[in-house]
Write a protein that holds these residues in place. Structure first.
Motif, PDB file in Angstrom:
ATOM      1  N   ILE A  69       0.831  -1.216   0.000  1.00 15.33           N
ATOM      2  CA  ILE A  69       0.000   0.000   0.000  1.00 15.33           C
ATOM      3  C   ILE A  69       0.856   1.253   0.000  1.00 15.33           C
ATOM      4  N   ILE A  70       2.116   1.116   0.369  1.00 16.12           N
ATOM      5  CA  ILE A  70       2.994   2.293   0.356  1.00 16.12           C
ATOM      6  C   ILE A  70       3.070   2.839  -1.070  1.00 16.12           C
ATOM      7  N   ALA A  71       3.277   1.921  -2.018  1.00 17.05           N
ATOM      8  CA  ALA A  71       3.351   2.343  -3.417  1.00 17.05           C
ATOM      9  C   ALA A  71       2.022   2.991  -3.831  1.00 17.05           C
ATOM     10  N   LYS A  72       0.918   2.414  -3.384  1.00 17.75           N
ATOM     11  CA  LYS A  72      -0.404   2.959  -3.754  1.00 17.75           C
ATOM     12  C   LYS A  72      -0.579   4.372  -3.210  1.00 17.75           C
ATOM     13  N   MET A  73      -0.149   4.573  -1.961  1.00 14.70           N
ATOM     14  CA  MET A  73      -0.305   5.909  -1.367  1.00 14.70           C
ATOM     15  C   MET A  73       0.550   6.917  -2.134  1.00 14.70           C
ATOM     16  N   LYS A  74       1.762   6.484  -2.526  1.00 16.11           N
ATOM     17  CA  LYS A  74       2.641   7.384  -3.284  1.00 16.11           C
ATOM     18  C   LYS A  74       1.974   7.767  -4.604  1.00 16.11           C
ATOM     19  N   GLU A  75       1.436   6.758  -5.274  1.00 16.15           N
ATOM     20  CA  GLU A  75       0.834   7.005  -6.594  1.00 16.15           C
ATOM     21  C   GLU A  75      -0.393   7.903  -6.495  1.00 16.15           C
ATOM     22  N   SER A  76      -1.064   7.851  -5.330  1.00 16.17           N
ATOM     23  CA  SER A  76      -2.335   8.571  -5.220  1.00 16.17           C
ATOM     24  C   SER A  76      -2.166  10.080  -5.396  1.00 16.17           C
ATOM     25  N   ALA A  77      -0.954  10.582  -5.164  1.00 22.94           N
ATOM     26  CA  ALA A  77      -0.773  12.036  -5.265  1.00 22.94           C
ATOM     27  C   ALA A  77       0.049  12.431  -6.484  1.00 22.94           C
ATOM     28  N   GLY A  78       0.061  11.593  -7.499  1.00 16.30           N
ATOM     29  CA  GLY A  78       0.707  11.928  -8.771  1.00 16.30           C
ATOM     30  C   GLY A  78       2.166  12.320  -8.599  1.00 16.30           C
ATOM     31  N   ASP A  79       2.475  13.575  -8.964  1.00 13.48           N
ATOM     32  CA  ASP A  79       3.884  13.967  -8.928  1.00 13.48           C
ATOM     33  C   ASP A  79       4.303  14.487  -7.555  1.00 13.48           C
ATOM     34  N   ASP A  80       3.469  14.291  -6.553  1.00 13.58           N
ATOM     35  CA  ASP A  80       3.842  14.710  -5.196  1.00 13.58           C
ATOM     36  C   ASP A  80       3.684  13.521  -4.242  1.00 13.58           C
ATOM     37  N   PRO A  81       4.509  12.482  -4.452  1.00 15.09           N
ATOM     38  CA  PRO A  81       4.313  11.242  -3.681  1.00 15.09           C
ATOM     39  C   PRO A  81       4.402  11.448  -2.167  1.00 15.09           C
ATOM     40  N   ALA A  82       5.212  12.400  -1.722  1.00 13.57           N
ATOM     41  CA  ALA A  82       5.335  12.616  -0.275  1.00 13.57           C
ATOM     42  C   ALA A  82       3.997  13.045   0.306  1.00 13.57           C
ATOM     43  N   ARG A  83       3.268  13.871  -0.469  1.00 11.35           N
ATOM     44  CA  ARG A  83       1.963  14.306   0.029  1.00 11.35           C
ATOM     45  C   ARG A  83       1.006  13.109   0.112  1.00 11.35           C
ATOM     46  N   GLY A  84       1.054  12.256  -0.921  1.00 10.73           N
ATOM     47  CA  GLY A  84       0.207  11.057  -0.917  1.00 10.73           C
ATOM     48  C   GLY A  84       0.495  10.207   0.312  1.00 10.73           C
ATOM     49  N   LEU A  85       1.761  10.057   0.631  1.00 11.77           N
ATOM     50  CA  LEU A  85       2.137   9.248   1.793  1.00 11.77           C
ATOM     51  C   LEU A  85       1.649   9.904   3.081  1.00 11.77           C
ATOM     52  N   PHE A  86       1.948  11.193   3.214  1.00 16.65           N
ATOM     53  CA  PHE A  86       1.590  11.876   4.457  1.00 16.65           C
ATOM     54  C   PHE A  86       0.088  11.813   4.696  1.00 16.65           C
ATOM     55  N   GLU A  87      -0.658  12.100   3.651  1.00 15.86           N
ATOM     56  CA  GLU A  87      -2.113  12.082   3.815  1.00 15.86           C
ATOM     57  C   GLU A  87      -2.626  10.664   4.092  1.00 15.86           C
ATOM     58  N   GLY A  88      -2.013   9.689   3.418  1.00 22.61           N
ATOM     59  CA  GLY A  88      -2.389   8.290   3.652  1.00 22.61           C
ATOM     60  C   GLY A  88      -2.119   7.879   5.096  1.00 22.61           C
ATOM     61  N   ILE A  89      -0.979   8.289   5.595  1.00 19.27           N
ATOM     62  CA  ILE A  89      -0.615   7.935   6.980  1.00 19.27           C
ATOM     63  C   ILE A  89      -1.544   8.643   7.962  1.00 19.27           C
ATOM     64  N   MET A  90      -1.826   9.914   7.673  1.00 20.86           N
ATOM     65  CA  MET A  90      -2.710  10.661   8.576  1.00 20.86           C
ATOM     66  C   MET A  90      -4.113  10.054   8.606  1.00 20.86           C
ATOM     67  N   ALA A  91      -4.505   9.419   7.508  1.00 22.08           N
ATOM     68  CA  ALA A  91      -5.820   8.775   7.507  1.00 22.08           C
ATOM     69  C   ALA A  91      -5.831   7.594   8.489  1.00 22.08           C
TER      70      ALA A  91
END
Ligand code: NAD
Length: 733
Positions: A69-91
């Motif tokens: 799911i780490i890869a999925k969270m990264k992909e979720s925010a397109g060219d800003d993978p760190a944001r995808g991760l941070f938001e995924g973790i905060m969820a």
């Protein structure tokens, strides 16, 4: 999707049961997280529900997060993978905080619903982080269960609230072994440590959980850190006691990790910074550091090699598609150091063992070795008297080859001698059934040559263990020219039974692991001959994440073995032999009787008890230090490239067929800088073009052994990476 189910009983207790269909262990993914949240919402919103039990329908609670799911969270925010991760973790944090507050009014701390985690067995990673957010953790008294947060072992840290909660529950010092070392405990020990709250008889688990829910008061469901006047156990960082903890921990972590593991540092930062602020801010800090770690290429490479690919290999990623070849009875020929170890791990895995040596007392000594390991286990409380008797009862120590009748696999570990090996092969095959597989544990002899002594070379194979057999996790399976699928599958099934990790390689000098480790040792010795300070060599190796410097390693494996290998290699290679400068040092050490640890004298000095006391001071007079010493990174590059170029050549030569095996095998087989994810992952981090440039510079300064392989040059020209070029779609999925 039915990873969780929801039911409310007549007393108003809702039970959320985790039971992932078709899997033996519960693992959390993004969809199941959403489902869990919807059930929590439902329970909190339903006036008829008084409280919630979160439990599992399996024998264990949960094995952790599905790291894909780490890869999925990264992909979720397109060219800003760190944001995808941070938001995924905060969820994840938001869901756990919802559980923790149980719908209470935060001001009055009233009106919340009690939520209890009832663990029937193992709870690891997120399988403990979610319970830590519940108001009480009750576990079944199941001594086989493991409770803990092992994330650090795959290069990350507990970043879904586990770090912040455990530190606030136990104090930083007490939490340290569980967070920094990934220490796991059975439920009773986890209770004693203060990780969980209660241990009950397995058949009482749900009844007790329900009783707790129905009797919980408002105060029972307020976490200490949400209550007024909370003080962190052991002291916050600015408290004198806390101050000592944090300074000490920082030094200890750096000493242990040599600064090469980003997760350990990030964890400490999250703990320290989190301890200075209110709980919800601490969670945010934890999420930020977790994002930082997940964005680090080292963590991604460690997860890929040590979690995803290691598991794929253990599950038979490269197993030929033939029927199950589970081993029921194994014969082990030669009850020396290796044979005794192989007998022990086999018997311990429930396999019947016939352990044969030339003389009965030698066979008996081999069996005593197993007894010794079991006795140690008993002293540490890990092995019961019944288990010891059971394991030893499976080992028949004898000289009689007739006892091999019925064995479906034989592993020979007799002397490293072609004639002796040929003799035992013929003797064993005379007794074995036609489907039995014969394996050799040779380190240096070609499998295809040894197979000539066999009447059925398609059932002949190499199964190469590492010493000490009971501790080393890797097993190298070597296919000879004529080895068939059944022999490969049998070996893989055997390695699965004894719970080790296999790699399958083709037959060539030193196979894979030794082929790469020998140049590492040689490069270290070569530097000593050149006048590089031995301490610089050793420390450079450790600072780049190697567990042992090359000089310590050759002391451990023995210098006379090095001499033997050097002589045999020279004989085989003739004039092309490149290691004369190394041999000058190695042979001189052996001539002085400095054979390494076994003679209490080698590149290191030892005291009478066999403890290393430092580098041998005689080295300084025999190989005076040059006036100019190389830069640390130059020494490190020499040591690393000596290994990784050999790994690339093994791939080019077709000895390695799968880079995943090259990476996993390197870390488990000889401890290749685990932070890197293995030789191919390290080269990918560098980039092929930079790797080629570094090789070219090393060639100019140090010689042709650093010549970049054609494959690496080709990749550099095309801008390719190993994992890009060699990972098939199926593997990447
Ligand atoms: P060892 O000398 O400790 O044991 C060899 C045993 O074989 C002895 O007990 C000997 O009595 C027995 N033996 C010799 N001839 C025999 C015969 N004809 N019939 C029955 N038994 C006989 O050696 P070891 O270190 O255990 O190594 C054994 C094999 O494993 C070798 O092929 C070696 O290359 C390989 N190996 C060793 C290591 C290591 O680290 N030592 C690692 C991997 C593989």
């Amino acid at each position: 999707m039915t990873d969780f189910t929801y039911a409310v009983d007549a007393d108003g207790v809702a039970t959320i049961t985790w039971d992932v269909q078709g899997k033996s262990m519960n693992v959390l993914n993004l969809d199941s997280r959403d489902l869990l949240e919807s059930f929590i919402d439902k329970a909190l919103a339903d006036p008829a529900v008084k409280g919630v039990i979160l439990t599992s329908g399996k024998k264990d609670f949960a094995g952790g997060m599905d790291l894909n799911i780490i890869a999925k969270m990264k992909e979720s925010a397109g060219d800003d993978p760190a944001r995808g991760l941070f938001e995924g973790i905060m969820a994840f944090h938001a869901l756990e905080r919802k559980i923790e507050l149980g719908g209470m009014d935060f001001k009055t701390k009233k009106g919340g619903k009690p939520i209890v985690a009832a663990l029937p067995g193992t709870g690891l990673g997120i399988g403990l982080e979610i319970p830590l957010a519940c108001h009480r953790i009750i576990a079944a008294d199941n001594p086989k269960a493991k409770i803990g947060l092992p994330e650090i072992l795959v290069g990350i840290f507990p970043g879904a609230g586990g770090t912040t909660r455990l530190v606030r529950k136990m104090g930083a010092m007490a939490a340290a072994p569980f967070l920094l070392e990934g220490k796991l405990s059975d439920p009773k020990k986890a209770k004693a440590a203060g990780i969980i709250d209660e241990v009950v008889a397995p058949d009482q688990l749900l009844a007790r959980a329900k009783e707790w829910v129905l009797n919980a008061t408002d105060a029972d469901i307020v976490k200490p850190w949400d209550a007024k006047g909370y003080k962190m156990p052991g002291g916050a960082p600015y408290h004198p006691a806390g101050f000592m903890t944090y300074v000490g921990a920082s030094a200890m972590v750096h000493g242990k990790t040599m600064g090469v593991y980003p997760a350990a540092k990030a964890l400490l930062s999250a703990v320290y910074e989190g301890a200075l602020v209110p709980f919800d801010t601490a969670l945010k800090i934890e999420a930020r550091w977790f994002t930082n770690v997940l964005m680090n290429p080292s963590s991604a490479a460690m997860i890929r090699s040590l979690f995803i690919n290691k598991e794929a290999l253990e599950k038979g990623a490269n197993r030929p598609k033939v029927d199950d070849q589970t081993v029921k009875k194994v014969g082990v020929l030669g009850a020396g150091m290796m044979g005794a170890g192989i007998a022990y791990v086999s018997a311990n895995a429930g396999i019947e063992v016939v352990l044969i040596d030339a003389a009965q007392d030698a066979a008996d000594r081999g069996k005593s070795h197993a007894e010794g390991i079991l006795d140690k286990g008993m002293k540490r409380g890990k092995v019961s008297a019944e288990k010891k008797a059971e394991v030893l009862g499976r080992i028949t120590a004898t000289t009689d080859y007739a006892a091999l009748k019925g064995c479906d696999l034989v592993v020979e570990a007799v002397f490293e001698d072609m004639g002796v090996k040929a003799e035992v092969t013929a003797k064993a095959e005379a007794v074995l059934g036609k489907d039995a597989v014969f394996a050799t544990n040779t380190s240096t002899l070609p499998i295809s040559d040894l197979a000539k002594a066999s009447g059925r070379p398609d059932h002949f194979i190499g199964i190469h263990f590492f010493s000490p057999v009971d501790k080393m996790l890797l097993v190298e399976i070597i296919k000879g020219r004529e080895t068939g699928d059944i022999a490969v599958a049998k070996s893989l099934d055997f390695v699965r039974q004894i719970r080790k990790t296999p790699i399958v390689v083709n037959d060539a000098r030193f196979f894979y692991a030794n082929r790469c480790i020998i140049p590492y040792i040689n490069e270290g010795i070569r530097m000593v001959a050149e006048g590089v300070e031995p301490a610089l060599v050793e420390n450079a190796a450790k600072l780049v994440g190697m567990p042992l410097g090359p000089l310590q390693l050759v002391d451990e494996t023995s210098i006379d073995l090095g001499v033997k290998i050097a002589k045999a290699t020279k004989l085989a290679m003739g004039d092309a032999y490149p290691d004369g400068a190394v041999d000058a040092v190695l042979f001189a050490m052996a001539d002085q009787g400095r054979l390494g640890r076994k003679s209490n004298a080698g590149f290191y000095a030892y005291d009478e008890a066999g403890k290393r006391t430092g580098l041998w001071d005689g080295l300084a007079s025999a190989y005076p230090a040059a006036d100019t010493q190389p830069e640390l990174t130059e020494v490190q590059h020499r040591l690393l490239f000596a290994q990784v170029l050999e790994a690339v050549r093994a791939l080019e030569d077709g000895v390695l067929e799968d880079i995943r095996e090259g990476d996993v095998g390197a870390i488990l087989g000889w401890g290749f800088a685990p932070w890197s994810g293995g030789p191919f992952s390290w080269l990918d981090m560098l980039g092929a073009a930079r790797a080629v440039d570094l090789c070219d510079a090393l060639v100019t300064q140090h010689g042709d052994r650093f010549t970049a392989p054609a494959l690496l040059r080709d990749m550099a020209a095309k801008g390719e990476s190993f994992y890009g070029r060699f990972t098939t779609k199926a593997q990447a999925a």
